[in-house]
Scaffold this motif. Structure first.
Motif, PDB file in Angstrom:
ATOM      1  N   GLU A 298       0.464   4.480   8.882  1.00  0.00           N
ATOM      2  CA  GLU A 298       0.462   3.836   7.569  1.00  0.00           C
ATOM      3  C   GLU A 298      -0.334   4.671   6.568  1.00  0.00           C
ATOM      4  O   GLU A 298       0.098   4.880   5.430  1.00  0.00           O
ATOM      5  CB  GLU A 298      -0.118   2.427   7.666  1.00  0.00           C
ATOM      6  CG  GLU A 298       0.769   1.463   8.424  1.00  0.00           C
ATOM      7  CD  GLU A 298       0.106   0.145   8.752  1.00  0.00           C
ATOM      8  OE1 GLU A 298       0.822  -0.798   9.106  1.00  0.00           O
ATOM      9  OE2 GLU A 298      -1.153   0.054   8.680  1.00  0.00           O
ATOM     10  N   GLU A 299      -1.506   5.165   6.967  1.00  0.00           N
ATOM     11  CA  GLU A 299      -2.338   5.994   6.079  1.00  0.00           C
ATOM     12  C   GLU A 299      -1.627   7.275   5.662  1.00  0.00           C
ATOM     13  O   GLU A 299      -1.767   7.734   4.539  1.00  0.00           O
ATOM     14  CB  GLU A 299      -3.662   6.347   6.758  1.00  0.00           C
ATOM     15  CG  GLU A 299      -4.641   5.214   6.818  1.00  0.00           C
ATOM     16  CD  GLU A 299      -5.905   5.558   7.595  1.00  0.00           C
ATOM     17  OE1 GLU A 299      -6.009   6.672   8.158  1.00  0.00           O
ATOM     18  OE2 GLU A 299      -6.793   4.684   7.661  1.00  0.00           O
ATOM     19  N   GLN A 300      -0.854   7.846   6.591  1.00  0.00           N
ATOM     20  CA  GLN A 300      -0.110   9.076   6.310  1.00  0.00           C
ATOM     21  C   GLN A 300       1.168   8.796   5.522  1.00  0.00           C
ATOM     22  O   GLN A 300       1.906   9.718   5.193  1.00  0.00           O
ATOM     23  CB  GLN A 300       0.250   9.797   7.618  1.00  0.00           C
ATOM     24  CG  GLN A 300      -0.943  10.295   8.385  1.00  0.00           C
ATOM     25  CD  GLN A 300      -0.557  10.749   9.798  1.00  0.00           C
ATOM     26  OE1 GLN A 300       0.572  10.590  10.252  1.00  0.00           O
ATOM     27  NE2 GLN A 300      -1.531  11.309  10.498  1.00  0.00           N
ATOM     28  N   LYS A 301       1.437   7.536   5.234  1.00  0.00           N
ATOM     29  CA  LYS A 301       2.638   7.098   4.514  1.00  0.00           C
ATOM     30  C   LYS A 301       3.933   7.405   5.266  1.00  0.00           C
ATOM     31  O   LYS A 301       4.998   7.484   4.667  1.00  0.00           O
ATOM     32  CB  LYS A 301       2.694   7.699   3.100  1.00  0.00           C
ATOM     33  CG  LYS A 301       1.514   7.367   2.221  1.00  0.00           C
ATOM     34  CD  LYS A 301       1.478   5.906   1.905  1.00  0.00           C
ATOM     35  CE  LYS A 301       0.330   5.628   0.926  1.00  0.00           C
ATOM     36  NZ  LYS A 301      -0.073   4.266   0.925  1.00  0.00           N
ATOM     37  N   ILE A 302       3.828   7.598   6.574  1.00  0.00           N
ATOM     38  CA  ILE A 302       5.041   7.687   7.404  1.00  0.00           C
ATOM     39  C   ILE A 302       5.654   6.296   7.465  1.00  0.00           C
ATOM     40  O   ILE A 302       6.852   6.124   7.294  1.00  0.00           O
ATOM     41  CB  ILE A 302       4.717   8.247   8.802  1.00  0.00           C
ATOM     42  CG1 ILE A 302       4.295   9.723   8.668  1.00  0.00           C
ATOM     43  CG2 ILE A 302       5.912   8.092   9.738  1.00  0.00           C
ATOM     44  CD1 ILE A 302       3.700  10.325   9.913  1.00  0.00           C
ATOM     45  N   ILE A 303       4.806   5.295   7.675  1.00  0.00           N
ATOM     46  CA  ILE A 303       5.220   3.898   7.542  1.00  0.00           C
ATOM     47  C   ILE A 303       4.801   3.480   6.135  1.00  0.00           C
ATOM     48  O   ILE A 303       3.611   3.405   5.834  1.00  0.00           O
ATOM     49  CB  ILE A 303       4.551   2.993   8.599  1.00  0.00           C
ATOM     50  CG1 ILE A 303       4.979   3.410  10.004  1.00  0.00           C
ATOM     51  CG2 ILE A 303       4.902   1.525   8.329  1.00  0.00           C
ATOM     52  CD1 ILE A 303       4.261   2.667  11.118  1.00  0.00           C
ATOM     53  N   GLU A 304       5.792   3.233   5.284  1.00  0.00           N
ATOM     54  CA  GLU A 304       5.507   2.896   3.883  1.00  0.00           C
ATOM     55  C   GLU A 304       5.410   1.403   3.639  1.00  0.00           C
ATOM     56  O   GLU A 304       4.920   0.975   2.608  1.00  0.00           O
ATOM     57  CB  GLU A 304       6.586   3.489   2.977  1.00  0.00           C
ATOM     58  CG  GLU A 304       6.572   5.012   2.970  1.00  0.00           C
ATOM     59  CD  GLU A 304       7.643   5.587   2.059  1.00  0.00           C
ATOM     60  OE1 GLU A 304       8.714   4.961   1.906  1.00  0.00           O
ATOM     61  OE2 GLU A 304       7.403   6.674   1.517  1.00  0.00           O
ATOM     62  N   GLY A 305       5.929   0.600   4.562  1.00  0.00           N
ATOM     63  CA  GLY A 305       5.887  -0.837   4.375  1.00  0.00           C
ATOM     64  C   GLY A 305       6.728  -1.539   5.415  1.00  0.00           C
ATOM     65  O   GLY A 305       7.385  -0.905   6.243  1.00  0.00           O
ATOM     66  N   TYR A 306       6.722  -2.847   5.351  1.00  0.00           N
ATOM     67  CA  TYR A 306       7.490  -3.689   6.258  1.00  0.00           C
ATOM     68  C   TYR A 306       8.320  -4.621   5.387  1.00  0.00           C
ATOM     69  O   TYR A 306       7.819  -5.205   4.440  1.00  0.00           O
ATOM     70  CB  TYR A 306       6.547  -4.490   7.164  1.00  0.00           C
ATOM     71  CG  TYR A 306       5.652  -3.590   7.988  1.00  0.00           C
ATOM     72  CD1 TYR A 306       6.042  -3.170   9.245  1.00  0.00           C
ATOM     73  CD2 TYR A 306       4.428  -3.141   7.494  1.00  0.00           C
ATOM     74  CE1 TYR A 306       5.241  -2.332  10.000  1.00  0.00           C
ATOM     75  CE2 TYR A 306       3.621  -2.296   8.245  1.00  0.00           C
ATOM     76  CZ  TYR A 306       4.028  -1.901   9.491  1.00  0.00           C
ATOM     77  OH  TYR A 306       3.237  -1.063  10.243  1.00  0.00           O
ATOM     78  N   HIS A 307       9.614  -4.750   5.714  1.00  0.00           N
ATOM     79  CA  HIS A 307      10.514  -5.461   4.832  1.00  0.00           C
ATOM     80  C   HIS A 307      11.394  -6.440   5.602  1.00  0.00           C
ATOM     81  O   HIS A 307      11.743  -6.191   6.749  1.00  0.00           O
ATOM     82  CB  HIS A 307      11.435  -4.465   4.107  1.00  0.00           C
ATOM     83  CG  HIS A 307      10.689  -3.361   3.463  1.00  0.00           C
ATOM     84  ND1 HIS A 307      10.074  -3.485   2.247  1.00  0.00           N
ATOM     85  CD2 HIS A 307      10.422  -2.097   3.875  1.00  0.00           C
ATOM     86  CE1 HIS A 307       9.477  -2.354   1.935  1.00  0.00           C
ATOM     87  NE2 HIS A 307       9.666  -1.490   2.917  1.00  0.00           N
TER      88      HIS A 307
END
Length: 149
Positions: free
Chosen positions: A42-51
């Protein structure tokens, strides 16, 4: 990203609501290790969010269309699309076509209204979507992938 991170990302794309305990079991790590890995992703923005994936038909938007624009007012069209409730995605692209707009609307009449209102920004070419496929799990591209083509 290592293979474990890739596995975590794949599982989360398939089921973002999975518990950290179940995710840890799936990748054969402890819960604290998985929680730390997910936090770093998440910090690396590989995971940008959950939808949540919503059924357009069940929220009364059964008509989907892709509209291609040869725009004469790019900024105006972008603003129009950004503010229009039926627009799902809007891409500015290079080439003969300057914008591609994906929308979901209530009826053919509301689609016609969108087209009429957008014509001041350029020439639209409308394609009604009959069926679609969306790849929900996207793997990272690696050098080995070149052999697939």
């Amino acid at each position: 990203m290592d293979k474990i991170d890739e596995h975590i990302v794949r599982i989360l794309q398939e089921n973002a609501k999975i518990s950290m305990k179940d995710l840890a079991e799936a990748v054969h790590l402890t819960s604290p290790s998985v929680i730390e890995r997910v936090r770093k992703l998440e910090e690396q923005k590989i995971i940008e969010g959950y939808h949540a994936h919503i059924s357009l038909k069940k929220i009364n938007r059964p008509i989907s269309a892709i509209v291609l624009f040869e725009s004469k007012d790019c900024k105006g069209l972008a603003k129009f699309c950004h503010n229009h409730p039926d627009v799902l995605e809007c891409y500015r692209v290079a080439g003969e076509i300057s914008y591609i707009v994906k929308l979901a609307t209530h009826s053919v009449e509301t689609l016609e209204q969108f087209i009429d209102n957008s014509m001041q920004y350029g020439s639209p070419s409308t394609n009604i979507v009959l069926s679609s496929y969306e790849n929900k799990v996207i793997a990272p591209y690696t050098i080995e992938d070149k052999t697939l083509f």
